[in-house]
Design a protein around this motif. Structure first.
Motif, PDB file in Angstrom:
ATOM      1  N   ASP A  34      44.295  34.689  33.010  1.00 44.91           N
ATOM      2  CA  ASP A  34      45.514  34.871  32.219  1.00 44.91           C
ATOM      3  C   ASP A  34      45.273  34.426  30.777  1.00 44.91           C
ATOM      4  O   ASP A  34      46.000  33.610  30.195  1.00 44.91           O
ATOM      5  CB  ASP A  34      46.745  34.188  32.847  1.00 44.91           C
ATOM      6  N   ASN A  60      45.824  37.881  36.865  1.00 44.67           N
ATOM      7  CA  ASN A  60      46.607  39.101  37.080  1.00 44.67           C
ATOM      8  C   ASN A  60      47.022  39.740  35.757  1.00 44.67           C
ATOM      9  O   ASN A  60      47.058  40.975  35.644  1.00 44.67           O
ATOM     10  CB  ASN A  60      47.821  38.821  37.976  1.00 44.67           C
ATOM     11  N   HIS A  61      47.310  38.925  34.727  1.00 49.10           N
ATOM     12  CA  HIS A  61      47.672  39.510  33.431  1.00 49.10           C
ATOM     13  C   HIS A  61      46.473  40.194  32.767  1.00 49.10           C
ATOM     14  O   HIS A  61      46.635  41.225  32.109  1.00 49.10           O
ATOM     15  CB  HIS A  61      48.246  38.426  32.502  1.00 49.10           C
ATOM     16  N   GLU A  70      48.424  46.139  38.460  1.00 48.60           N
ATOM     17  CA  GLU A  70      49.130  44.853  38.584  1.00 48.60           C
ATOM     18  C   GLU A  70      50.436  44.844  37.794  1.00 48.60           C
ATOM     19  O   GLU A  70      51.381  44.138  38.151  1.00 48.60           O
ATOM     20  CB  GLU A  70      48.230  43.706  38.097  1.00 48.60           C
ATOM     21  N   GLU A 102      36.412  38.227  39.489  1.00 49.61           N
ATOM     22  CA  GLU A 102      37.557  37.568  40.148  1.00 49.61           C
ATOM     23  C   GLU A 102      37.207  36.155  40.604  1.00 49.61           C
ATOM     24  O   GLU A 102      38.098  35.326  40.794  1.00 49.61           O
ATOM     25  CB  GLU A 102      38.014  38.375  41.361  1.00 49.61           C
ATOM     26  N   LEU A 120      43.809  36.843  42.643  1.00 44.62           N
ATOM     27  CA  LEU A 120      44.664  37.288  41.546  1.00 44.62           C
ATOM     28  C   LEU A 120      46.116  36.870  41.695  1.00 44.62           C
ATOM     29  O   LEU A 120      46.807  36.665  40.705  1.00 44.62           O
ATOM     30  CB  LEU A 120      44.610  38.817  41.396  1.00 44.62           C
ATOM     31  N   TRP A 121      46.604  36.758  42.939  1.00 46.62           N
ATOM     32  CA  TRP A 121      48.055  36.709  43.088  1.00 46.62           C
ATOM     33  C   TRP A 121      48.649  35.478  43.732  1.00 46.62           C
ATOM     34  O   TRP A 121      49.814  35.191  43.537  1.00 46.62           O
ATOM     35  CB  TRP A 121      48.541  37.941  43.873  1.00 46.62           C
ATOM     36  N   HIS A 146      47.377  29.737  37.496  1.00 50.28           N
ATOM     37  CA  HIS A 146      48.402  30.695  37.925  1.00 50.28           C
ATOM     38  C   HIS A 146      49.810  30.105  38.036  1.00 50.28           C
ATOM     39  O   HIS A 146      50.778  30.770  37.684  1.00 50.28           O
ATOM     40  CB  HIS A 146      47.977  31.328  39.256  1.00 50.28           C
TER      41      HIS A 146
END
Ligand code: ZN
Length: 240
Positions: A34, A60-61, A70, A102, A120-121, A146
């Motif tokens: 991010d 994710n951004h 995404e 990742e 990512l999430w 995150h």
């Protein structure tokens, strides 16, 4: 090796520069994704990290910024800011962000943005989620971001201890597995508007969380003149 570990910078170059100054001399800069999104200076942040030789992982951004699907899961303000970010990114930034992996491993340390099992999430926000992810770690210690909240999750006898980190909170790593979150450089969400990061001494296993103030109003002025959403501008004052 003395490492500055930074996460969730979110296109906030003024905050990044304050953190780099506060970190002092380091042997390496690691980031946990991010890099962009929300803030007013995506290209400036990428250029600064590239010039300092920072290594890290994608968030994710960052995935959305280089055209990933995404963006479909973003809330309306995050989506508006991401559409703006996509229009701003130059070729060099897009290529640098697009090359981020990742996951990254460096000795006993594993770097991800969200969590080891869903890089990512996933938000690590509870002891149960932390415990499941401590078991998924490939290295003894995980570094992740995150949530924008500085904490440590330390495995302890089948359970997990939570360290709520404030400025100068410090722990020494031992044989227990740990997941460490430096908090956010560019958009803190723990009620403290100051940038959060951590300093890691890899030889001693010492981890120290740090906070540093930056020119919030200067960033807010830049966000307003870029036409970024008002809620994203005002949350920087309260660190929420
Ligand atoms: Zn973030």
């Amino acid at each position: 090796m003395r490492v500055a570990v930074l996460s969730d910078i979110h296109s906030n170059l003024i905050a990044l520069d304050a953190v780099l100054a506060a970190a002092g001399e380091v042997d390496a800069i690691w980031h946990l994704g991010d890099i962009v999104g929300y803030g007013p200076d995506p290209n400036g942040v990428v250029a600064r990290l590239a010039e300092r030789g920072a290594t890290g992982v994608r968030g994710n951004h960052d995935a959305a910024a280089v055209g990933g699907p995404e963006i479909e899961w973003f809330n309306p303000d995050a989506r508006r800011a991401m559409e703006w970010t996509r229009r701003q990114l130059d070729d060099a930034s897009r290529s640098w962000l697009g090359d981020l992996p990742e996951r990254r491993r460096d000795g006993d340390l594993e770097l991800v943005h969200g969590s080891p099992r869903h890089p990512l999430w996933e938000y690590v926000t509870s002891g149960d989620i932390a415990l499941a992810n401590l078991a998924e770690l490939e290295a003894p210690t995980g570094l992740h971001g995150h949530t924008h909240v500085p904490v440590g999750w330390i495995a302890n006898d089948g359970g997990v201890d939570l360290v709520r980190a404030s400025d100068r909170s410090s722990i020494t790593l031992d044989s227990r597995r740990a997941l460490l979150n430096p908090g956010s450089v560019g958009q803190p969400r723990d009620g403290d508007a100051r940038s959060s990061f951590l300093i890691l001494d890899t030889e001693l296993g010492e981890v120290t969380w740090r906070r540093t103030a930056y020119d919030v109003e200067g960033v807010q002025r830049a966000m307003r003149s870029a036409g970024l959403p008002g809620a994203l501008v005002s949350r920087l004052s309260s660190g929420t």
